[in-house]
Write a protein that holds these residues in place. Structure first.
Motif, PDB file in Angstrom:
ATOM      1  N   ASP A 149       1.282  18.012 -11.404  1.00 11.89           N
ATOM      2  CA  ASP A 149       0.812  17.349 -12.614  1.00 11.89           C
ATOM      3  C   ASP A 149       0.893  15.833 -12.526  1.00 11.89           C
ATOM      4  OD1 ASP A 149      -0.064  19.454 -14.248  1.00 11.89           O
ATOM      5  OD2 ASP A 149       2.007  20.054 -14.628  1.00 11.89           O
ATOM      6  N   ARG A 185      -3.483  14.388  -9.947  1.00 13.37           N
ATOM      7  CA  ARG A 185      -4.449  14.404 -11.053  1.00 13.37           C
ATOM      8  C   ARG A 185      -5.811  13.890 -10.631  1.00 13.37           C
ATOM      9  NH1 ARG A 185      -3.371  11.217 -15.417  1.00 13.37           N
ATOM     10  NH2 ARG A 185      -3.902  12.792 -16.944  1.00 13.37           N
ATOM     11  N   SER A 190     -10.853  25.694 -27.884  1.00 19.18           N
ATOM     12  CA  SER A 190     -10.495  24.700 -26.865  1.00 19.18           C
ATOM     13  C   SER A 190     -10.336  23.318 -27.486  1.00 19.18           C
ATOM     14  CB  SER A 190     -11.571  24.624 -25.778  1.00 19.18           C
ATOM     15  OG  SER A 190     -11.654  25.841 -25.079  1.00 19.18           O
ATOM     16  N   ASN A 248      -2.400  16.754 -19.268  1.00 22.16           N
ATOM     17  CA  ASN A 248      -3.368  17.407 -18.372  1.00 22.16           C
ATOM     18  C   ASN A 248      -3.991  18.624 -19.045  1.00 22.16           C
ATOM     19  OD1 ASN A 248      -2.856  15.615 -16.325  1.00 22.16           O
ATOM     20  ND2 ASN A 248      -1.583  17.013 -15.116  1.00 22.16           N
ATOM     21  N   ILE A 249      -3.142  19.431 -19.675  1.00 18.33           N
ATOM     22  CA  ILE A 249      -3.641  20.644 -20.341  1.00 18.33           C
ATOM     23  C   ILE A 249      -4.589  20.251 -21.475  1.00 18.33           C
ATOM     24  CG2 ILE A 249      -2.943  22.621 -21.758  1.00 18.33           C
ATOM     25  CD1 ILE A 249      -0.370  22.713 -20.011  1.00 18.33           C
ATOM     26  N   ASP A 296      -7.867  19.346 -19.929  1.00 16.62           N
ATOM     27  CA  ASP A 296      -8.581  20.547 -19.486  1.00 16.62           C
ATOM     28  C   ASP A 296      -9.282  21.198 -20.672  1.00 16.62           C
ATOM     29  OD1 ASP A 296      -7.745  20.262 -16.889  1.00 16.62           O
ATOM     30  OD2 ASP A 296      -6.167  21.787 -16.994  1.00 16.62           O
ATOM     31  N   GLN A 342     -13.209  21.790 -21.450  1.00 13.48           N
ATOM     32  CA  GLN A 342     -13.828  23.095 -21.737  1.00 13.48           C
ATOM     33  C   GLN A 342     -14.644  23.012 -23.026  1.00 13.48           C
ATOM     34  OE1 GLN A 342     -10.657  25.987 -21.953  1.00 13.48           O
ATOM     35  NE2 GLN A 342     -10.010  25.618 -19.846  1.00 13.48           N
ATOM     36  N   LYS A 402     -15.238  28.211 -14.074  1.00 13.76           N
ATOM     37  CA  LYS A 402     -14.576  26.917 -13.924  1.00 13.76           C
ATOM     38  C   LYS A 402     -13.302  26.862 -14.779  1.00 13.76           C
ATOM     39  CE  LYS A 402     -15.417  21.951 -14.272  1.00 13.76           C
ATOM     40  NZ  LYS A 402     -14.602  21.534 -15.411  1.00 13.76           N
ATOM     41  N   SER A 403     -13.399  27.339 -16.008  1.00 12.28           N
ATOM     42  CA  SER A 403     -12.265  27.258 -16.928  1.00 12.28           C
ATOM     43  C   SER A 403     -11.130  28.189 -16.517  1.00 12.28           C
ATOM     44  CB  SER A 403     -12.722  27.626 -18.343  1.00 12.28           C
ATOM     45  OG  SER A 403     -13.820  26.832 -18.726  1.00 12.28           O
ATOM     46  N   GLU A 444      -8.371  26.576 -14.458  1.00 15.20           N
ATOM     47  CA  GLU A 444      -7.466  25.757 -15.273  1.00 15.20           C
ATOM     48  C   GLU A 444      -6.539  26.653 -16.094  1.00 15.20           C
ATOM     49  OE1 GLU A 444     -10.847  22.268 -15.995  1.00 15.20           O
ATOM     50  OE2 GLU A 444     -10.486  23.774 -17.531  1.00 15.20           O
ATOM     51  N   THR A 445      -7.127  27.680 -16.662  1.00 18.07           N
ATOM     52  CA  THR A 445      -6.369  28.543 -17.564  1.00 18.07           C
ATOM     53  C   THR A 445      -5.248  29.285 -16.838  1.00 18.07           C
ATOM     54  OG1 THR A 445      -8.351  28.808 -18.893  1.00 18.07           O
ATOM     55  CG2 THR A 445      -6.586  30.387 -19.269  1.00 18.07           C
ATOM     56  N   HIS A 490      -2.444  26.943 -16.758  1.00 17.06           N
ATOM     57  CA  HIS A 490      -1.850  26.793 -18.089  1.00 17.06           C
ATOM     58  C   HIS A 490      -0.908  27.962 -18.384  1.00 17.06           C
ATOM     59  CE1 HIS A 490      -5.703  24.410 -19.461  1.00 17.06           C
ATOM     60  NE2 HIS A 490      -5.054  23.825 -18.471  1.00 17.06           N
TER      61      HIS A 490
END
Lengths: 95, 249
Positions: free
Chosen positions: A41, A45, B15, B40-41, B44, B48, B126-127, B130-131, B134
């Motif tokens: 993180d 990035r 989102s 970051n989350i 993301d 989305q 794509k999502s 990321e998910t 998370h």
């Protein structure tokens, strides 16, 4: 509330396949897994890496700065250790 | 209004609003590393939302893009679940809200990858990457806090007790879902729910947390009926576009 700090970790990132992991900085994490995630993180990035190593800072054994004279200065006077005394033939690139 | 538009708006608003909630942590995280992780989350999720709401605008075909949909609708037109608009509370409450959501979003995107709608399937693919991260992040924190100190255990159990009532709305379905299901654009939400239940059960077991026995549920967001939190979120989210219409930066 406990005031105890999490241990410090040194983070190394490999920027692409074939290259070595390079030290990028340090961070706090409760354990190794969290250290890798925090490394991800904090230090990747902007697509800086494809692999992360985390090493707890206390496990790094470092040279003593006060010994720098004897450790490093002797090599300053030994220029012949650099391969700069060769004539590179014509047609050899990437040297 | 087409079923597809409505469905994408639901996904996109989840989102957008959760991303906004997470962004509220920027500069306030418990430690620097976690502050960056949460930001970051947030990014993301906002990313989305951008993809989804832009696509919703295309589907609608009235010239609205993602920005117009995000910043210029009224509260009743937002179709996010009540869960994602709940206040951040303490760090554990934010993590619990995120975990309940991530555990639903991961199997949902996995299924949507095979959607007959190519654009939706691409966004899902794509999502999903990321998910997955998370979910890993939020699940590990639920376990750390639940199986941590006496205080952390008690506090995150309280967060679970508060948020549990909003979890069933994640699986809300109506005629919108029925129509898309018949077109092969989505799969049966029961499959997503089954996976969610397994994830939730396993993580709570490891975290030594107990699922509340009180099964009273609160729903409404999918129909545009929001909690009092929504107005405050929109006031902050929409301020710039309302005060300076059409401004860009």
């Amino acid at each position: 509330m406990s005031k105890k700090e999490w241990p410090l970790w040194e983070i190394f990132i490999r920027s692409k396949a074939g290259l070595n992991h390079k030290h990028v900085g340090s961070l706090r994490a409760a354990d190794a897994e969290m250290a890798v995630e925090n490394g991800r993180d904090v230090y990747t990035r902007r697509s800086e890496g494809i692999s992360i190593w985390a090493v707890e800072s206390k496990d790094v054994y470092a040279s003593d700065p006060t010994e720098a004279d004897s450790l490093f200065e002797p090599s300053d006077s030994k220029v012949y250790r650099h391969p700069t005394f060769y004539d590179v033939p014509d047609g050899i690139s990437h040297m | 209004m087409s079923a597809l538009f409505e469905y994408i708006i639901r996904l996109g608003d989840d989102s957008l609003i959760l991303g906004h909630r997470m962004s509220e942590w920027c500069g306030h995280g418990p430690i620097l590393e976690e502050d960056i992780a949460m930001t970051n989350i947030a990014l993301d999720l906002v990313g989305q939302a951008t993809s989804l709401l832009n696509y919703a605008g295309d589907v609608e075909g009235n010239g609205r893009d993602g920005d117009k949909l995000a910043f210029l609708r009224y509260d009743r037109e937002y179709k996010n679940t009540l869960l994602v608009e709940q206040p951040n509370g303490d760090f554990g409450t934010t993590i619990m809200r995120q975990f309940l959501f991530d555990a639903y979003r991961k199997p949902l995107f996995e299924k949507l990858q095979n959607s007959a709608d190519k654009q939706l399937s691409a966004i899902a693919e794509k999502s999903l990457k990321e998910t997955k991260y998370h979910l890993k992040h939020s699940a590990e924190w639920v376990i750390r806090l639940g199986d941590g100190t006496e205080e952390s255990h008690q506090r995150i159990q309280e967060s679970l007790n508060t948020l549990w009532r909003y979890s069933s709305e994640l699986f809300y379905t109506d005629e919108v879902d029925a129509e898309l299901l018949s077109q092969g654009i989505i799969t049966d939400i029961a499959e997503v729910r089954a996976e969610w239940e397994v994830t939730v059960k396993n993580v709570f077991e490891e975290a030594t947390l107990h699922i509340p026995t009180n099964n009273w549920k609160q729903e409404g967001g999918r129909k545009g009926m929001h909690s009092e939190n929504m107005g405050f979120i929109l006031a902050e989210l929409q301020y710039m576009q309302r005060a300076y219409p059409n401004m860009e930066w």
